[in-house]
Design an enzyme around this catalytic site. Structure first.
Site, mmCIF file in Angstrom:
data_model
loop_
_atom_site.group_PDB
_atom_site.id
_atom_site.type_symbol
_atom_site.label_atom_id
_atom_site.label_comp_id
_atom_site.label_asym_id
_atom_site.label_seq_id
_atom_site.Cartn_x
_atom_site.Cartn_y
_atom_site.Cartn_z
ATOM 1 N N GLU A 237 0.841 -1.203 0.000
ATOM 2 C CA GLU A 237 0.000 0.000 0.000
ATOM 3 C C GLU A 237 0.875 1.252 0.000
ATOM 4 O OE1 GLU A 237 -2.544 0.122 3.376
ATOM 5 O OE2 GLU A 237 -3.591 -1.731 2.916
ATOM 6 N N LYS A 239 2.250 4.772 1.452
ATOM 7 C CA LYS A 239 2.370 5.351 2.789
ATOM 8 C C LYS A 239 2.270 6.873 2.682
ATOM 9 C CE LYS A 239 5.046 5.420 7.025
ATOM 10 N NZ LYS A 239 4.781 6.844 7.260
ATOM 11 N N ARG A 261 -4.234 8.578 16.677
ATOM 12 C CA ARG A 261 -3.532 7.330 16.972
ATOM 13 C C ARG A 261 -3.134 7.266 18.441
ATOM 14 N NH1 ARG A 261 1.924 6.446 14.156
ATOM 15 N NH2 ARG A 261 2.409 5.276 16.033
ATOM 16 N N PHE A 331 -7.832 2.662 5.023
ATOM 17 C CA PHE A 331 -7.043 1.454 4.791
ATOM 18 C C PHE A 331 -7.420 0.284 5.697
ATOM 19 C CE2 PHE A 331 -4.533 4.313 7.482
ATOM 20 C CZ PHE A 331 -4.289 3.520 8.599
ATOM 21 N N LYS A 412 7.079 -1.038 7.564
ATOM 22 C CA LYS A 412 7.433 0.134 6.760
ATOM 23 C C LYS A 412 8.603 -0.248 5.871
ATOM 24 C CE LYS A 412 6.293 3.643 10.236
ATOM 25 N NZ LYS A 412 6.868 4.718 11.078
#
Length: 560
Positions: A237, A239, A261, A331, A412
């Site tokens: 996906e 970022k 978050r 997402f 990541k």
């Protein structure tokens, strides 16, 4: 349980720094509390009245609490101020002035009185709060007064967090600890979870609209081959450099709640684009994991993180909502029409998103590609970098939604592995304090900041940072630290004698730092330090509990 009895436990907790001993004391405490008392005890020993996301605050600053002590103990304010200057702690002042015997209030009574003070609002509420707090302290014995008077100013801080409470609730049973932590990640309310443990109903913990979920976070790997080795089939996906936003919606009553978050609630007025959110969802209730990304309409491109975050500044919302319209990159889905998606595979969750989200200019469903080929990951990484994004996030196709950085579910994508010790990513560090500075910076009262990272329950020093701090940022950080100032080194900090800052700060402010590499250090309590550290930005979207850990630093630097 009488509050005086709870205070003896708090006194024992304050006197020990041993993690094992703290856990043992807490286990003893929970054995002694009833089902009804347990949630309140959990909040009180953390110096709170409710889970953080509920925002239940006493709102009595240090200055007001000095007034409270003056009224309660019938002493003039000058004497109270002198005592405070001498003792350096409101709790110790209260203890020295309190009468030997209190009214022997119960934990439930003290908690109820504190909660009613916190909930008092409107005209004249400050005076009523001061009066009620003084009346409450007047009913307490000296030891109880010591701890209760610290709660309004957030200075109870006994050196442990919810994590330690979870361990204590498990009574040393590792399987039980894992189950309790999993339940807490779904419902991050330690009082609620502790009561479920007492009632043997832990399995009933489930997502609920309006209650945040501890977010899933990405680990870091430098090699695409290693990603495939560890994760098997993956989804690739884009970022985005935006603001992580969790959207909670219930059609009945048009209920909308937004969390960061960090699990902090955001006033929905900050995001006027979402006022008609129901039009873009084919469901009656839902929890979505998204990234809010600012758009530059003139240049038809995404703006950077700091400009997106500026939308949260209340006085600029109307102006910025026009100049920096937002797009919400969807997402993940965590709950939909009563169905819990946390324990369903990534591919199932993605299909649900495509089914219930109206993909358009406001809600944009992230594109993704399923692959087992490391070269495909590299190709998309380069593609997204050229688009001005941050590369890719790689996710296990069969992976569940697991809070935190557990397992290899999200990764990541960073640059290929280089020399040992070289940093392949930035670090989110906790500001532990600051040094007042010399020369030109002396006028700001701040020259460098001391930052550290988490190592278990401890926060250890990593580096001093001055490079990258503009004059504007020096003022901003000084202002923030002044609100977090601690007269003594916080209990969870570890620092060598020659690295004691001029001002300590309670662990709250997180900043993003870059550096060339990591080297071994005898100077810093972490045993490591940064070469050529540089301040990048304040991470207002992150809490101290979400800062980089030692294990993550070792991974980023290729030290493990």
């Amino acid at each position: 349980m009488k509050f005086s009895r709870l205070s003896t436990y708090l006194d024992r907790l304050e006197d020990t720094s041993s993690r094992l001993e703290i856990t043992k004391i807490l286990s003893e405490l929970f054995e002694e509390t009833s089902k009804d008392e347990t949630p309140k005890v959990c909040y009180l020993i953390l110096g709170t009245l409710a889970p953080n996301y509920e925002g239940v605050l006493l709102n009595l600053a240090e200055r007001m609490m000095l007034n409270v002590l003056s009224i309660c103990y019938d002493e003039n304010q000058q004497k109270i101020k002198l005592l405070f200057k001498e003792k350096g702690d409101l709790g110790n002042v209260a203890q020295s002035l309190a009468k030997a015997k209190g009214d022997n209030l119960s934990v439930n009574e003290v908690y109820g009185l504190l909660l009613s003070i916190a909930k008092d609002g409107g005209a004249g509420s400050v005076e009523r709060k001061v009066s009620a707090m003084a009346k409450l302290l007047g009913k307490l014995d000296p030891l109880s007064a010591r701890f209760v008077s610290r709660i309004p100013v957030g200075k109870l801080r006994l050196g442990f967090s919810e994590k330690t409470i979870i361990v204590a609730l498990s009574n040393g049973n590792k399987d039980a600890e894992i189950q309790i932590e999993e339940a807490y990640n779904i419902r991050p309310d330690i009082g609620y979870i502790a009561k479920l443990v007492k009632e043997n109903k832990l399995e009933s913990a489930s997502p609920e609209v309006g209650v945040p979920i501890v977010p899933m976070l990405a680990q870091r790997l430098n090699s695409t081959n290693e990603m495939i080795d560890k994760m098997g089939e993956v989804a690739v996906e884009p970022k985005f450099d935006g603001l992580r936003i969790f959207i909670h919606y219930r059609r009945k009553g048009n209920f909308l709640k937004i969390f960061t978050r960090n699990m902090n609630a955001i006033d929905e007025g900050v995001f006027p684009e979402l006022k008609d959110f129901g039009k873009y969802i084919k469901a009656d209730e839902i929890i979505l994991d998204t990234e809010a990304v600012g758009l530059d309409p003139k240049r038809q491109m995404f703006v950077d993180f700091q400009k997106t975050v500026s939308r949260r500044r209340r006085h600029e919302i109307e102006k910025n909502s026009t100049e920096i319209p937002l797009q919400f990159q969807v997402f993940d889905v965590l709950l939909c029409d009563g169905k819990n998606f946390l324990r369903m595979p990534y591919t199932t969750r993605r299909k649900e998103i495509e089914k219930v989200v109206v993909n358009g200019s406001l809600l944009k469903v992230d594109e993704y590609t399923i692959t087992k080929d490391p070269e495909v990951i590299k190709k998309f990484h380069q593609k997204y970098l050229k688009m001005g994004l941050e590369g890719v996030v790689v996710k296990r196709a069969s992976g569940l939604y697991v809070s935190g950085r557990t397992g290899w579910n999200w990764v990541k994508m960073k640059e290929e592995e280089g020399m040992k010790g070289r940093l392949s990513d930035t670090l989110d560090c906790i500001v532990m304090g600051y040094f007042t500075g010399k020369g030109k910076r002396a006028q700001f009262g701040l020259g460098k900041i001391l930052v550290g990272i988490r190592d278990g329950e401890k926060i250890r020093t990593l580096t001093k940072v001055g490079t990258g701090l503009t004059e504007e940022m020096l003022v901003e950080i000084r202002k923030r630290i002044d609100k977090l100032e601690s007269k003594e080194k916080p209990k969870e900090y570890e620092a060598q004698k020659d690295l004691i800052p001029d001002v300590w700060a309670h662990p709250s402010l997180v900043v993003e730092v870059s550096a060339d590499s990591v080297s071994v250090s005898t100077k810093h309590s972490l045993g490591l330090s940064l070469r050529f550290p540089r301040f990048l930005k304040i991470r207002g979207d992150k809490s101290a509990s979400q800062a980089t850990t030692l294990k993550e630093l070792q991974n980023i630097a290729g030290l493990k």
